[in-house]
Design an enzyme around this catalytic site. Sequence first.
Site, PDB file in Angstrom:
ATOM      1  N   SER A 129      -3.728   8.305  -8.687  1.00 41.99           N
ATOM      2  CA  SER A 129      -3.674   6.858  -8.941  1.00 41.99           C
ATOM      3  C   SER A 129      -4.713   6.427  -9.967  1.00 41.99           C
ATOM      4  O   SER A 129      -4.408   5.645 -10.877  1.00 41.99           O
ATOM      5  CB  SER A 129      -3.805   6.068  -7.641  1.00 41.99           C
ATOM      6  OG  SER A 129      -4.900   6.512  -6.914  1.00 41.99           O
ATOM      7  N   GLU A 161      -7.149  -1.480  -8.398  1.00 41.04           N
ATOM      8  CA  GLU A 161      -6.873  -0.869  -7.085  1.00 41.04           C
ATOM      9  C   GLU A 161      -7.396  -1.748  -5.955  1.00 41.04           C
ATOM     10  O   GLU A 161      -6.748  -1.915  -4.931  1.00 41.04           O
ATOM     11  CB  GLU A 161      -7.482   0.535  -7.007  1.00 41.04           C
ATOM     12  CG  GLU A 161      -6.796   1.482  -7.971  1.00 41.04           C
ATOM     13  CD  GLU A 161      -6.822   2.943  -7.527  1.00 41.04           C
ATOM     14  OE1 GLU A 161      -6.767   3.225  -6.327  1.00 41.04           O
ATOM     15  OE2 GLU A 161      -6.901   3.795  -8.429  1.00 41.04           O
ATOM     16  N   ASP A 173     -13.543   7.705  -8.633  1.00 38.89           N
ATOM     17  CA  ASP A 173     -12.372   8.318  -9.265  1.00 38.89           C
ATOM     18  C   ASP A 173     -12.189   7.810 -10.693  1.00 38.89           C
ATOM     19  O   ASP A 173     -11.950   8.585 -11.622  1.00 38.89           O
ATOM     20  CB  ASP A 173     -11.103   8.003  -8.460  1.00 38.89           C
ATOM     21  CG  ASP A 173     -11.214   8.485  -7.026  1.00 38.89           C
ATOM     22  OD1 ASP A 173     -12.160   9.233  -6.725  1.00 38.89           O
ATOM     23  OD2 ASP A 173     -10.358   8.098  -6.211  1.00 38.89           O
TER      24      ASP A 173
HETATM   25  C1  GLA Z   1     -10.825   7.975  -2.617  1.00 35.69           C
HETATM   26  C2  GLA Z   1     -11.407   6.725  -3.255  1.00 35.69           C
HETATM   27  C3  GLA Z   1     -12.815   6.997  -3.810  1.00 35.69           C
HETATM   28  C4  GLA Z   1     -13.709   7.668  -2.784  1.00 35.69           C
HETATM   29  C5  GLA Z   1     -12.996   8.852  -2.139  1.00 35.69           C
HETATM   30  C6  GLA Z   1     -13.783   9.440  -0.998  1.00 35.69           C
HETATM   31  O1  GLA Z   1     -10.590   8.951  -3.592  1.00 35.69           O
HETATM   32  O2  GLA Z   1     -10.581   6.261  -4.292  1.00 35.69           O
HETATM   33  O3  GLA Z   1     -13.375   5.792  -4.271  1.00 35.69           O
HETATM   34  O4  GLA Z   1     -14.146   6.750  -1.820  1.00 35.69           O
HETATM   35  O5  GLA Z   1     -11.718   8.493  -1.638  1.00 35.69           O
HETATM   36  O6  GLA Z   1     -14.977   9.973  -1.474  1.00 35.69           O
END
Ligand code: GLA
Length: 390
Positions: A129, A161, A173
Amino acid sequence: MNNSEIESLFVERFGESEAPVRVFFAPGRVNLIGDHTDYVGGLVFPCAIHYGTTVVIRPTTKNTFKFASTNFDLVAELESDQVHHKYGDHWINYPLGVLQQFINAGDDIGGFECLYSGNVPNGAGLSSSASISVVTAFALNEIFSCARNLPSLIKIAQAAENDFVGVQCGVMDQYAVTMGQRDHAMMLDCETLQCEQIPLELGDYSIVLFNTNQRRELSESKYNERVVETRSALEVLQQSYPVSQLAQVSPQQLHDSANLFGPDLQTVYRRARHVVTEHQRVKDAVVALRDRNLQLFGQLMFDSHDSLRDDYDVSSNPLNALVAIACETEGVLGARLTGAGFGGCTVNLVHKEHIDNLSVAVAKDYTNQTGLTADCHRITPAQGVREVTA
Ligand code: GLA
């Protein structure tokens, strides 16, 4: 599918026109250690990977936005007054959320048509995503000359998001898929956004992923529930310490404040214990990497998995099975779930000569234990978002 094939499909789908067609790519990411520490102002240690999302995009003279994908059938054509509502439960919500952020910020975004093509396994905890959101933000910024810098695009992708899709994710991410550098992992402080790119020199060892291929259920609502639980923990700890983020509390301070967490707050206490110990593990893992102490790095990965499983309660039987198999296989220094959890992948630090043994052990024991089949992916850290030529 290579870029010129995607470009041909774009022309097949949308026809020829005078306007230039451009192609952009954003990778996915894998987090080596430091999960569920980003939205509490802590440290994370991800790297971008070679899987990702390509978008072929072209501005148009009409005020409509056309989205298509080589991965899914649906083509959506939206008028400008339709971009403020979610589009069912569809992947288009990610680019739509990004588009809405640009429009709300007053950027001059005209009509466009675009075709996405992704190879990040879906629901694998590898940020498919964020890869879509970031490539969209980067592409819109380029084709409409918005002159935003990368930190601003990261913010837009995260806000899309949070505000539009409705997942209260942190910044890890979007940051990782934007700023990734070849052969490096990033130690990112999610409070200050200070980032150190650290060469991932693993010698005879490799990073290998195993995808549980487990269907993820309720992962978004459980994720948001964890965010709320960490806020409750912070409120409790603020009675003792002048902190603005949970990750600012040390493991010792949390231990010293255990009596503030009554019987109804024991779960919240465990959530906090995961956060503060995981934040510390990232620091220790980076020191271990610099000292070429991969044994310790791997042990911290195992510890991280235990904490995510027992204190944070985001693991699953398939993830635990993969980590247990890895732990018993010769040549594996560490293994843990990566990303949000509730399914998805494990990340493993494995001696190159033992990767095949591990794959064989997984093929046999994992299927026996879970009835599922896990795929294996070898990873090298890749470059972040960019324009590519077809
Ligand atoms: C998802 C979320 C991130 C982070 C991870 C866990 O990927 O998008 O922001 O919190 O989980 O580390």
